[in-house]
Motif scaffolding. Structure first.
Motif, short mmCIF file in Angstrom:
data_model
loop_
_atom_site.label_atom_id
_atom_site.label_comp_id
_atom_site.label_asym_id
_atom_site.label_seq_id
_atom_site.Cartn_x
_atom_site.Cartn_y
_atom_site.Cartn_z
N VAL A 87 0.78 -1.26 -0.04
CA VAL A 87 -0.07 -0.01 0.08
C VAL A 87 0.87 1.24 0.01
CG1 VAL A 87 -1.82 1.18 0.91
CG2 VAL A 87 -1.59 -1.38 1.47
N ARG A 88 0.67 2.04 -1.05
CA ARG A 88 1.47 3.29 -1.05
C ARG A 88 0.91 4.76 -0.81
NH1 ARG A 88 5.95 1.31 -3.42
NH2 ARG A 88 5.59 -0.59 -4.66
N ALA A 107 -5.21 1.52 5.99
CA ALA A 107 -5.52 0.91 4.83
C ALA A 107 -5.35 -0.62 4.67
CB ALA A 107 -5.48 1.71 3.43
N ALA A 108 -3.99 -0.61 4.99
CA ALA A 108 -3.44 -2.18 4.97
C ALA A 108 -4.26 -2.94 5.87
CB ALA A 108 -2.00 -2.30 5.16
N ASP A 134 5.54 5.84 4.43
CA ASP A 134 5.14 5.94 2.91
C ASP A 134 4.36 4.67 2.40
OD1 ASP A 134 5.95 8.56 2.26
OD2 ASP A 134 8.14 7.72 1.60
N THR A 135 4.76 3.48 3.03
CA THR A 135 4.15 2.22 2.61
C THR A 135 4.09 1.38 3.69
OG1 THR A 135 6.39 1.31 2.33
CG2 THR A 135 5.44 2.40 0.32
N ALA A 136 2.98 0.48 3.38
CA ALA A 136 2.77 -0.55 4.22
C ALA A 136 2.87 -2.04 3.41
CB ALA A 136 1.50 -0.31 4.94
N ARG A 137 3.19 -3.08 3.66
CA ARG A 137 3.30 -4.26 2.92
C ARG A 137 2.88 -5.52 3.62
NH1 ARG A 137 8.31 -7.82 0.65
NH2 ARG A 137 7.11 -8.97 -0.77
N PHE A 138 2.05 -6.27 3.28
CA PHE A 138 1.70 -7.50 3.72
C PHE A 138 1.56 -8.76 2.75
CE2 PHE A 138 -2.37 -5.92 2.87
CZ PHE A 138 -3.30 -7.05 2.36
N THR A 139 2.06 -9.93 3.43
CA THR A 139 2.03 -11.03 2.41
C THR A 139 0.94 -12.21 3.19
OG1 THR A 139 3.97 -12.04 3.23
CG2 THR A 139 4.18 -10.61 1.32
N GLY A 169 -7.91 6.62 -0.87
CA GLY A 169 -7.29 7.65 -1.84
C GLY A 169 -5.87 7.28 -1.91
N LEU A 170 -5.63 5.99 -1.78
CA LEU A 170 -4.15 5.55 -1.79
C LEU A 170 -4.01 4.65 -3.17
CD1 LEU A 170 -3.96 4.46 1.83
CD2 LEU A 170 -3.24 6.44 0.79
N GLU A 171 -2.65 4.38 -3.17
CA GLU A 171 -2.27 3.23 -4.49
C GLU A 171 -1.93 2.12 -3.70
OE1 GLU A 171 0.90 4.96 -6.79
OE2 GLU A 171 -0.60 6.78 -7.55
N VAL A 172 -2.19 1.13 -4.59
CA VAL A 172 -1.64 -0.32 -3.98
C VAL A 172 -1.15 -0.93 -5.20
CG1 VAL A 172 -4.19 -1.16 -4.45
CG2 VAL A 172 -2.37 -2.41 -2.69
N ASP A 173 -0.19 -1.97 -5.04
CA ASP A 173 0.27 -3.03 -5.80
C ASP A 173 -0.16 -4.16 -5.12
OD1 ASP A 173 1.58 -1.34 -7.49
OD2 ASP A 173 3.47 -1.33 -6.20
#
Length: 401
Positions: A194-195, A213-214, A253-258, A288-292
């Motif tokens: 999440v960006r 958001a994440a 800036d970012t949050a990541r999960f797998t 209002g965020l971007e996500v990969d």
């Protein structure tokens, strides 16, 4: 030829090999010490041995008494896990790696079966391929070995392939279990980043905080699964990794999960592949965020051939006794890259209970636990079953040829 008695005569050697492997676990596709130990165990046997080019695999071919006869493949995986052992065993591994899934037993049992069958090669109605595989734990070692030609190692594609998997719980020590059809789930990975825009923790309105958001994505995914899938076609999603931020007063800036994603049917797989990233994109848009969000394919469903699974059950009952076989009513949501092998040739996998005798199978620490421990007493019978499956399957093929 009494392979069961011959195997029990090897018990001390098998236990020593298993303990040696357990003390020095290795992970991934590069297992040099494990490969060296396997080669030492096979040294002097009448085998055609080759090693992998891109991984530390060992493929050994035993030629039987019938030139041009059929081939049976036996597989044992060799890699460990990034788990710090807490069993307190005298041969426990030190450091942050551990054979927490019993692959040290698989490797030992396969080497034991090679010794047994080499002694009786004049009775083999064909050839046997021993597939010592690294990288089962998420590295697709089976896929790599298939690409390097393991199924053609003897010159003839196997008429059947078999694998055993020990368990430190669920099944009592020495009990074999399997079923026809789906045995293990497909395993895939959802990787989400999440960006947002970082800022001061005291002024979240001046930043775009990716963490809420994440977190919302994690709960939204579970809710979506419970509403979108038939309960009789099970799916499971477990978030095993979540990383964000450095200090309490910094919005990152970012949050990541797998997450690991498990399923059985092709229909569920397709819905997961499309739907999971879509849920994440929807939540991101609301904030209002971007996500990969990437859905990464890993292992397909392990589907036992009905005839080969029944053959394993019959062999267990005849060799070890009726009480040593336990039919499985339902598949389980673990996963295996042996699925790739039996998608190419008929075959089946079975479980072998290795719960310590002083533990209750219902409450004992499970595979992948730092407390998981396995009973050495199953090594001889596992080796004997591997060997019996090869002998009997080749004989059956010769009769029908």
């Amino acid at each position: 030829m009494n392979l069961r008695d011959d195997a029990r005569a090897l018990s001390d050697d098998l236990i020593r090999m298993r303990h040696d492997l357990h003390r020095t676990p290795e992970v991934g596709l590069d297992l040099p010490r494990t490969q060296e130990r396997v080669l030492a165990a096979l040294d002097g046997l009448p085998l055609e041995i080759s090693t992998g080019e891109g991984l530390s695999s060992v493929t050994a071919v035993l030629r039987g008494a019938r030139p041009g006869g059929p081939t049976v493949l036996l597989r044992g995986d060799m890699d460990a896990l990034p788990v710090a052992e807490r069993t307190g065993l005298p041969y426990a591994a030190e450091g942050d790696l551990m054979h927490a899934c019993g692959h040290d037993l698989h490797t030992t049992m396969l080497a034991g079966s090679a010794r047994l069958l080499a002694t009786h090669r004049d009775r083999l109605a064909g050839d046997v391929v021993f597939m010592f595989q690294p990288g089962e734990e998420g590295w697709d070692g089976a896929g790599h070995m298939l690409a390097e030609g393991v199924l053609d190692a003897s010159g003839t594609r196997p008429v059947a392939a078999y694998a055993l998997h020990v368990s430190s719980s669920i099944h009592a020590s020495g009990v074999f279990a399997t079923r026809t059809g789906p045995l293990l789930a497909a395993s895939n990975v959802l990787d989400v980043t999440v960006r947002g825009a970082g800022g001061h923790g005291s002024a979240p309105h001046r930043a775009k905080d990716p963490i809420p958001a994440a977190c919302e994505m994690v709960t939204a995914l579970q809710t979506w699964l419970s509403r979108a899938f038939d309960v009789f076609d099970p799916v499971v999603l477990t978030v095993g990794s979540f990383h964000a931020g450095t200090l309490p007063n910094i919005i990152p800036d970012t949050a990541r999960f797998t997450a690991t994603v498990r399923s059985f049917s092709p229909e569920a797989f397709e819905r997961l592949r499309e739907g999971l990233p879509a849920v994440c994109r929807g939540v991101a848009a609301a904030h209002g965020l971007e996500v990969d969000a990437e859905f990464i394919e890993q292992y397909p469903t392990t589907v036992n051939d009905a005839a080969e699974a029944d053959f394993i059950a019959e062999t267990v009952r005849e060799v070890h006794g009726e009480e040593r076989y336990e039919p499985m009513e339902n598949p389980i949501l673990g996963a295996e890259d042996f699925s790739r092998v039996i998608a190419e040739v008929p075959g089946a996998m079975a479980f072998l209970g290795a719960t310590l005798p002083d533990r209750d199978p219902e409450t004992a620490p499970s595979n992948h636990s730092p407390l998981a421990a396995f009973d050495d007493a199953v090594l001889a019978d596992g080796s004997a079953l591997y060997a019996e499956l090869a002998v009997r399957r080749l004989e059956a093929e010769a009769v029908t040829a």
